[in-house]
Scaffold this active site. Structure first.
Site, PDB file in Angstrom:
ATOM      1  CG  ASP A   1      -0.333  -0.273   2.613  1.00 45.52           C
ATOM      2  OD1 ASP A   1       0.978  -0.940   2.312  1.00 45.52           O
ATOM      3  OD2 ASP A   1      -0.736   0.056   3.432  1.00 45.52           O
TER       4      ASP A   1
ATOM      5  CD  GLU B   1       7.689   1.812   6.327  1.00 43.92           C
ATOM      6  OE1 GLU B   1       6.711   1.035   6.155  1.00 43.92           O
ATOM      7  OE2 GLU B   1       7.857   2.810   6.370  1.00 43.92           O
TER       8      GLU B   1
END
Length: 979
Positions: free
Chosen positions: A362, A593
């Site tokens: 996403d 991340e």
């Protein structure tokens, strides 16, 4: 349930026992029972899981906070993560009584701040820090292959992050769950980090892989226990541990987690506890909302799965998103949906957006019909390759666990299910022309049909890293009946040599090589890792971002193929990824991340929230790679390793900038696409007196010289080049003085030509340049195997390759020169250094090429090593062929004359070279070095002929012993001359 038209080809499953049929019936009933309540309809509304009243109220607070505080640094997730100090009705009443002004009912900043402080606890308060019982600062047996002390020290710092990321649900959540959006869990958790303050499903797989490398087995089991609790409570594992995530799952990797833990611990009780949950999860992913049937050209039906969130409203955690990237600025789900007129269209858009979140990707252009328009997101209309690979792995894992527990019928039924899905993946996703498995887009309205006929035009032919995720499971082996074996200790193991053959496409190494070539030429492999896609859309799951799960699955898949070339490629990617994590950590003090695969050490961007640190799966993948590949003691980790050794950070940074500038200059000035070579550039007369000159194609030297191919030594390689610094400095003086820009000196930075540095000041013995694949990536021309193949073809047709090696040029001028000594000059030969400086001090004496038919040792070595470093099978074959020719001519020349020579005549094996301004020399440092280097790399088989000499009428022996005796003599001569 799992029917295939190729059943007659399934030798292991020709006859199913009654127990197998009964087990299949149970599997079908389990799927049907879930499908009864999970079935889509054609109105666009579909299946929806109701939201909790607390979540609905917090969305109101969130919207009010946006109007009051403004969009700058606004994170919508913060507000739906708040927990109540009082019951919901009392808090709502106080909120409704807040003074408001204007048409939008805006609350003042001060009033809202007081309200939030009075009625809410902080978002972090419902999870408290937890000290893992199995954490040790340096576990016994931790990363035994990591020998470099600097890398090991960093790995221990990453390991220590598990302690910082460990949490447990607070007593307040357990006692009053109605006051929290955080969901109760029975065991401690490891959170990803930063804004992600709760457990996440697919993140947990890579967290567990890292925990296993850190020997934290109990913490890993606790994570699995929590996810099993999700299945027992909700029927599936939730996207994350919050109430607003109950309407969707994430990539189903629970079985893979259990398998990895069992492999380390042999904990049968964990398997026993997990198997019922896995059966329930398998039924969920094969329920009517997820299952789609595709009929192939032969009329065979194939069942595959898709993502399908049970939600048709704006996502609470993202009702208002903030982003400054490209065209995505400050738009929410609701604002994107405003482009649709009908309510059903809006609801379908919300479902597709939530389904994209369920995918873990996403967001990405992968889910969009129009890659430049987010409102065309249509995730539920796409059959994803990776999801079906995960479910296939689940089916194999369940079969494995059933066998561990002695449940043969369940094992057989899930092997049958795996065989059916394997055939479906090959039939629907495989694209033979691309050599990849690609997503399949359903025709509009398929959601309301029982099946759809396969069409080639529905395959998504864009390059995404997900196209290669089938590599992750054991696709390339044979016979499903042999997938399970019992080891010498009586433990059940996967027989990975035979695990899954993926039909005729995957029965042998040819397919792996095909897919590997496709991967290498896809454009996805970059200086710092694998890009998620090639489309720079501003979404975080697109270019130039690289994500830890992608790196790990592809690297591990390449390893599992068992091919030597695949392992080499896997290690190369892993080294790049480790380095970018390391450099990023040293720059920022944090693990990130995601990362920008174009620039080593730079974290990724894009998407709808700020880049996050922590970070669970990044830590896990780095530790897993270090456990698998290790890190040699003498291999540096920094890009500017030499500057770091000297402790001069400013020098390091300035030389990185210089290297980047020179890289761009080399590509812009020297590259000739038509020839497939890098060509010398001749300056226009008088340019020495100008500040600059405009590039002209006619100034490129179009003659074939071996130096045109020296950049191969810096292409796509993951090894370090051993260079003494003082040689680089001296050579730079030579080239700068002559106002030439030879490609021979790719690693040499710009220096003042008048400055003379003593070599003794700069010697760093046994140091290596590290991260050479990142230091100079040659821009887009050198990022993939296609360029190497192009240059290799150019080289083979250049006329430079002869019977005894590579000629320096194709021009027989009768001249020799010093060109080509750039990397291999034997430093202890003072007379050579004198000759070198004679050229620097006497500009009237030209730098002449060793022209045809001469061949020099340095050029043979640099081009051979460059071909090797490309990683291509064809390039290695060519490199070995050239090396064999060169070894033979050195051997025969030695046998004829009793000496090693400075250069050789490439037309006649064993004949030394001539021409130039002095008589041919013997000795000879670089010839000895290159011959020994080639023999070390390629060896010499006992039955391979080494050639003959007719000088005394005797035929040479054709044995390894003869070659070995010559090696010893060459080594003795070299050592004697080095004194």
């Amino acid at each position: 349930m799992y029917q295939s038209c190729r059943s007659n080809q399934l030798r292991p499953f020709r006859r199913l026992s009654k127990s197998l049929i009964f087990s299949l019936s149970l599997l079908s009933l389990a799927t049907m029972s879930l499908a009864t309540r999970l079935s889509p309809n054609c109105s666009g509304t579909g299946t929806v899981v109701a939201t909790a009243p607390l979540v609905a109220f917090l969305v109101r607070v969130q919207e009010t906070a946006l109007r009051t505080f403004g969009e700058e640094d606004f994170d919508p997730k913060l507000y739906v993560d708040l927990s109540l100090k009082f019951n919901l009705s009392k808090t709502q009443k106080a909120f409704d009584e807040l003074p408001r002004s204007g048409e939008n009912g805006t609350v003042s900043v001060e009033d809202l701040k007081v309200f939030i402080a009075t009625y809410f606890d902080d978002a972090e308060d419902d999870l408290v820090y937890y000290d893992p019982v199995d954490f040790a600062p340096e576990p016994e047996g931790f990363l035994p292959k990591v020998k470099n002390p600097e890398v090991r020290s960093w790995a221990l710092e990453v390991h220590a992050l598990w302690k910082k990321l460990s949490r447990k649900v607070s007593d307040g959540v357990l006692e009053h769950p109605e006051l929290h959006t955080l969901l109760p869990l029975p065991e401690p958790v490891v959170v990803p980090g930063s804004r992600f303050r709760e457990v996440y499903y697919w993140d947990s797989y890579w967290v567990i892989r890292g925990l296993l490398a850190s020997k934290m087995y109990e913490t890993a089991k606790a994570i699995v226990t929590n996810l099993i609790f999700h299945v027992d409570t909700y029927g599936y594992v939730l996207n994350g541990g919050r109430a607003y995530y109950t309407n969707r799952s994430q990539p189903p990797l629970l079985s893979a987690m259990v398998y990895e833990i069992y492999n380390r611990t042999c904990d049968v009780e964990l398997v026993r506890k997990a198997l019922p949950a896995l059966l329930k999860e398998h039924a969920f992913w094969n329920s009517e909302i997820h299952k789609v049937t595709i009929q192939d050209a032969q009329g065979c039906n194939h069942n595959l799965s898709r993502y399908y969130a049970m939600w048709n409203k704006p996502r609470p955690e993202s009702s208002r998103r903030v982003c400054s990237c490209l065209w995505l600025s400050y738009l929410s789900d609701k604002e994107f949906a405003s482009k649709f007129l009908g309510n059903s269209e809006k609801q379908q858009f919300y479902r597709d957006v939530a389904s994209a979140a369920e995918s873990g990707w996403d967001f990405s252009t992968r889910w969009m019909r129009n890659t430049s328009e987010f409102s065309t997101t249509s995730t539920t209309s796409i059959l994803p390759v990776d999801l079906n690979v995960y479910i296939l792995k689940m089916e194999l894992d369940i079969a494995f666990f059933a066998n561990v527990l002695g449940n043969k019928s369940t094992m057989e039924s899930f092997l049958e299910a795996a065989e059916a899905r394997k055939n479906a993946i090959n039939s629907v996703f495989w694209n033979d022309e691309m050599g990849q498995w690609v997503d399949y887009r359903l025709t509009d309205g398929t959601i309301c049909k029982e099946s759809e006929t396969w069409q080639a035009c529905n395959q998504n032919q864009n390059a995404y890293a997900s196209n290669f995720t089938p590599l992750w499971i054991d696709l390339f082996h044979s016979d499903l009946l042999q997938v399970i074996r019992i080891d010498s200790q009586g433990q059940t193991k996967w027989n990975t040599e035979n695990a899954l053959d993926f039909d005729h496409k995957c029965e042998d190494a040819a397919l792996v090589e095909n897919v590997m070539r496709s991967f290498q030429s896809s454009g996805l492999v970059h200086a710092a890792g694998i890009a998620t896609s090639l489309i720079n859309s501003g979404h975080q799951w697109d270019f130039p971002n690289g994500w830890p799960p992608i790196q790990h699955m592809i690297v591990e898949g390449l390893l599992r193929s068992g091919l030597k070339e695949a392992r080499s490629l896997a290690e190369d990617i892993a080294v790049r990824w480790i380095k970018t994590n390391y450099v990023g950590y040293k720059k920022t003090g944090a693990m990130h991340e995601k990362y920008n695969v174009q620039k080593c050490g730079e974290f990724g961007g894009g998407g709808f929230y700020k880049p996050q640190t922590g970070f669970g799966w990044s830590n896990g993948v780095v530790l897993t790679f270090l456990e698998e590949f290790g890190w040699p003691e003498d291999l540096g980790i920094d890009i500017a390793f030499l500057a770091k050794v000297l402790g001069n950070k400013s020098t390091m940074e300035s030389f990185l900038e210089v290297a980047e500038a020179r890289k761009n200059a080399i590509n812009s000035v020297f590259w000739d696409a038509e020839n497939g070579q890098w060509l010398d550039y001749r300056l226009t007369n008088g340019t020495i007196c100008k500040e600059s000159e405009t590039w002209q194609a006619c100034n490129q030297n179009q003659n074939a010289y071996a130096s045109n191919f020296i950049p191969l030594i810096h292409l796509c390689n993951s090894k370090c080049i051993k260079l003494k610094v003082y040689l680089l400095i001296k050579f730079s003086l030579l080239f700068i003085y002559h106002n030439r820009y030879p490609i021979d000196a790719l690693k040499v930075p710009d220096l003042n030509g008048k400055q003379k540095l003593e070599s003794s000041e700069l010697i760093l013995k046994d140091r290596r340049w590290s991260n050479t694949e990142n230091a100079l990536d040659f821009d887009h021309k050198c990022e993939d195997a296609a360029l190497v193949e192009n240059v290799m073809r150019s080289f083979q047709s250049s006329g430079l390759v002869h019977a005894a090696g590579i000629a320096t040029s194709s021009i027989n001028s009768g001249q020799q020169c010093l060109c080509g000594i750039i990397l291999c000059l034997p430093a202890s030969y003072e007379y050579m250094e004198t000759r070198l400086y004679a050229n620097i001090l006497r500009p009237d004496r030209s730098c002449k090429n060793r022209d045809f038919p001469n061949g020099g040792a340095p050029l043979q070595h640099m081009i051979v090593e460059g071909l090797l470093r490309s990683g291509l099978k064809e390039a290695r074959s060519l490199a070995e062929d050239i090396a064999v020719r060169w070894i033979k001519t050195n051997y025969i020349g030695y046998k004829k004359t009793g000496a090693m020579h400075e250069k050789y005549d490439l037309r006649k094996s064993g004949a030394f070279g001539g021409g130039g301004e002095y008589i041919p020399q013997t000795g000879f440092g670089w010839s000895n070095g290159v011959a020994l280097t080639f023999l070390e790399e390629f060896g010499w088989p006992e039955d391979r002929s080494i050639g003959n000499s007719n000088s005394d009428g005797h035929r040479n022996a054709h044995s390894t012993a003869v070659v070995r005796s010559c090696i010893i003599l060459i080594a003795m001569i070299t050592m004697a001359r080095l004194g």
